[in-house]
Motif scaffolding. Structure first.
Motif, PDB file in Angstrom:
ATOM      1  N   GLY A  63       0.821  -1.202   0.000  1.00  9.74           N
ATOM      2  CA  GLY A  63       0.000   0.000   0.000  1.00  9.74           C
ATOM      3  C   GLY A  63       0.853   1.248   0.000  1.00  9.74           C
ATOM      4  N   LEU A  64       0.250   2.358  -0.421  1.00 12.97           N
ATOM      5  CA  LEU A  64       0.896   3.670  -0.384  1.00 12.97           C
ATOM      6  C   LEU A  64       0.065   4.604   0.490  1.00 12.97           C
ATOM      7  N   PHE A  65       0.756   5.383   1.319  1.00 12.84           N
ATOM      8  CA  PHE A  65       0.095   6.382   2.163  1.00 12.84           C
ATOM      9  C   PHE A  65       0.772   7.718   1.909  1.00 12.84           C
ATOM     10  N   ILE A  66      -0.024   8.764   1.705  1.00  8.80           N
ATOM     11  CA  ILE A  66       0.508  10.084   1.404  1.00  8.80           C
ATOM     12  C   ILE A  66       0.161  11.049   2.532  1.00  8.80           C
ATOM     13  N   GLY A  67       1.197  11.646   3.113  1.00 12.66           N
ATOM     14  CA  GLY A  67       1.014  12.589   4.215  1.00 12.66           C
ATOM     15  C   GLY A  67       1.356  14.008   3.797  1.00 12.66           C
ATOM     16  N   GLY A  68       2.050  14.721   4.689  1.00 12.28           N
ATOM     17  CA  GLY A  68       2.416  16.102   4.420  1.00 12.28           C
ATOM     18  C   GLY A  68       1.501  17.067   5.138  1.00 12.28           C
ATOM     19  N   ARG A  69       1.434  18.308   4.637  1.00  5.90           N
ATOM     20  CA  ARG A  69       0.564  19.320   5.239  1.00  5.90           C
ATOM     21  C   ARG A  69      -0.322  20.020   4.217  1.00  5.90           C
ATOM     22  N   ASP A  70       0.071  20.012   2.961  1.00  9.41           N
ATOM     23  CA  ASP A  70      -0.664  20.723   1.916  1.00  9.41           C
ATOM     24  C   ASP A  70      -1.711  19.787   1.311  1.00  9.41           C
ATOM     25  N   VAL A  71      -2.986  20.129   1.489  1.00  9.56           N
ATOM     26  CA  VAL A  71      -4.045  19.212   1.057  1.00  9.56           C
ATOM     27  C   VAL A  71      -4.100  19.073  -0.464  1.00  9.56           C
ATOM     28  N   ALA A  72      -3.890  20.166  -1.185  1.00 10.66           N
ATOM     29  CA  ALA A  72      -3.914  20.090  -2.643  1.00 10.66           C
ATOM     30  C   ALA A  72      -2.741  19.266  -3.150  1.00 10.66           C
ATOM     31  N   GLN A  73      -1.572  19.446  -2.546  1.00 11.58           N
ATOM     32  CA  GLN A  73      -0.401  18.672  -2.953  1.00 11.58           C
ATOM     33  C   GLN A  73      -0.617  17.187  -2.676  1.00 11.58           C
ATOM     34  N   ALA A  74      -1.245  16.872  -1.555  1.00 12.84           N
ATOM     35  CA  ALA A  74      -1.507  15.466  -1.228  1.00 12.84           C
ATOM     36  C   ALA A  74      -2.424  14.828  -2.263  1.00 12.84           C
ATOM     37  N   VAL A  75      -3.463  15.544  -2.677  1.00 11.17           N
ATOM     38  CA  VAL A  75      -4.371  15.020  -3.695  1.00 11.17           C
ATOM     39  C   VAL A  75      -3.639  14.870  -5.025  1.00 11.17           C
ATOM     40  N   ASP A  76      -2.768  15.817  -5.346  1.00 12.38           N
ATOM     41  CA  ASP A  76      -1.984  15.723  -6.585  1.00 12.38           C
ATOM     42  C   ASP A  76      -1.033  14.529  -6.547  1.00 12.38           C
ATOM     43  N   MET A  77      -0.430  14.274  -5.389  1.00  5.56           N
ATOM     44  CA  MET A  77       0.447  13.115  -5.242  1.00  5.56           C
ATOM     45  C   MET A  77      -0.340  11.818  -5.360  1.00  5.56           C
ATOM     46  N   LEU A  78      -1.545  11.791  -4.785  1.00  8.50           N
ATOM     47  CA  LEU A  78      -2.394  10.610  -4.905  1.00  8.50           C
ATOM     48  C   LEU A  78      -2.716  10.346  -6.372  1.00  8.50           C
ATOM     49  N   ASP A  79      -3.072  11.402  -7.102  1.00  5.58           N
ATOM     50  CA  ASP A  79      -3.379  11.249  -8.529  1.00  5.58           C
ATOM     51  C   ASP A  79      -2.154  10.770  -9.308  1.00  5.58           C
TER      52      ASP A  79
END
Length: 299
Positions: A63-79
C-alpha cells in the motif's frame, strides 16, 4: 511463506508523522517505510519501484500512504501515484495530510449527526463559518461542507485578504464556491457569527477563536459549535473536549469537543487503513471516502 504487508509512506515534509506510523502498525501493516522530501514529481518513480518488485500477488499486500501538510499537494500526489501504475501492478493508495482528511471528515460527521439529533435539521442549506479555516483541516472541512450543500465561509484572523487567498486556491482546486470572512477583530467576527448556523473551530492547538462573550453575541441562530483543539484553552469557550451534544450556555447550540471528534477520526483512519490492507481489489481513499465512513460510524 506469506508475503508481509508493506506500507510505503510518502511525505513532502522532513519526517513522517509518528501518529500515522502508529496507526499503520495498529492497522496490521508489518513493514512500514517512510520516504521524506517527496513531491509530486518524485511520486511516480517511487510508486513504480514499489509495485514492480512484488508481482501481481505481492501488490495485493502493498500500500501507499501520502502525508504532508498541503491538502492540494496530497491530492496531486495521490493522482500521480494512481497514474503511474500499470495493471495488474496496481496497489491501494490513501492520502491523509496532517490527519486533515480524517479529522475534517469526523468533525463534519459529528456536526451532521448533532444537527439532526438536537434540531431536526440537515446540513444542506446551513450557513457554516470555519474559524482558523486557512489551515489543512479548515480547508478540507470547508470543501466537505460545501459538497454537502452548506454555504461555507472560511475566516482568517489575519483578515479578509488572507481568507480570500485561501478560498481562491481551494475553489480553483476543488470546484467549490467557498466565501471569505474576517475574524481579525471582534466586530468582524461577530458580524460573521450573526448569520451563522454552524461554527467550526479549526485553528492551531491552544488558540481560542471564540470567547464566551462572542458566543453570547451570536444570538439564537447558532445551532452547533464544534472544536478540534484539545490543548487548553479550548478553541470555543464553554465547549469541553469531551462534549458531544452538550448545550452551549447562552445559545440554543450544542457543542462538540475535540476528543469527541478525535474518537471518530481515530476510527475512520484505522478502518480506512484496514480497508486498504484487506481489499480484494485496489482502492483509492481520500477525504470523501473518510467522510462517508465517518457518517456511517455516527449514524
Amino acid at each position: 511463506m506469506e508475503r508481509p504487508y508493506i506500507l510505503h509512506m510518502l511525505t513532502p515534509g522532513p519526517w513522517m508523522s509518528p501518529f500515522d506510523v502508529n496507526m499503520a502498525a495498529d492497522a496490521g501493516y508489518q513493514v512500514i517505510v517512510p520516504y521524506c522530501g517527496v513531491d509530486v514529481a518524485a511520486t511516480p518513480g517511487l510508486t513504480q519501484d514499489a509495485i514492480f518488485s512484488r508481482g501481481p500477488k505481492g501488490v495485493a499486500r502493498t500500500g501507499l500512504f501520502i502525508g504532508g501538510r498541503d491538502v492540494a499537494q496530497a491530492v496531486d500526489m495521490l493522482d500521480a501515484a494512481r497514474k503511474a501504475m500499470v495493471p495488474p501492478f496496481v496497489v491501494s493508495v490513501m492520502a491523509d495530510p496532517s490527519g486533515a482528511f480524517t479529522t475534517a471528515a469526523a468533525m463534519l460527521a459529528c456536526v451532521r449527526q448533532q444537527l439532526k439529533k438536537a434540531h431536526g435539521a440537515e446540513l444542506a442549506g446551513r450557513q457554516v463559518l470555519v474559524l482558523g479555516g486557512t489551515g489543512p483541516v479548515g480547508r478540507v472541512v470547508g470543501v466537505l461542507a460545501a459538497r454537502a450543500g452548506a454555504q461555507v465561509r472560511i475566516a482568517s484572523h489575519k483578515g479578509l485578504q488572507a481568507a480570500q487567498e485561501t478560498v481562491d486556491a481551494v475553489n480553483k482546486r476543488f470546484g467549490t464556491a467557498l466565501l471569505p470572512a474576517s475574524s481579525a477583530d471582534k466586530a468582524a467576527l461577530r458580524e460573521a457569527l450573526a448569520s451563522t448556523d454552524v461554527v467550526l473551530a479549526t485553528a492551531a492547538a491552544g488558540v481560542q477563536v471564540l470567547s464566551a462573550d462572542d458566543l453570547a453575541a451570536a444570538g439564537q441562530k447558532l445551532l452547533v459549535a464544534a472544536d478540534v483543539n484539545a490543548v487548553p484553552p479550548e478553541g470555543i469557550a464553554g465547549v469541553g473536549v469531551m462534549d458531544d451534544g452538550k448545550p452551549v450556555a447562552g445559545t440554543q447550540a450544542v457543542g462538540i469537543g475535540a476528543l469527541a471528534v478525535g474518537n471518530v477520526k481515530y476510527q475512520v483512519q484505522n478502518q480506512l487503513l484496514k480497508r486498504m490492507r484487506e481489499a480484494e481489489k485496489p482502492v483509492t481513499l481520500s477525504f470523501d471516502d473518510a467522510f462517508a465512513l465517518a457518517c456511517e460510524l455516527r449514524a
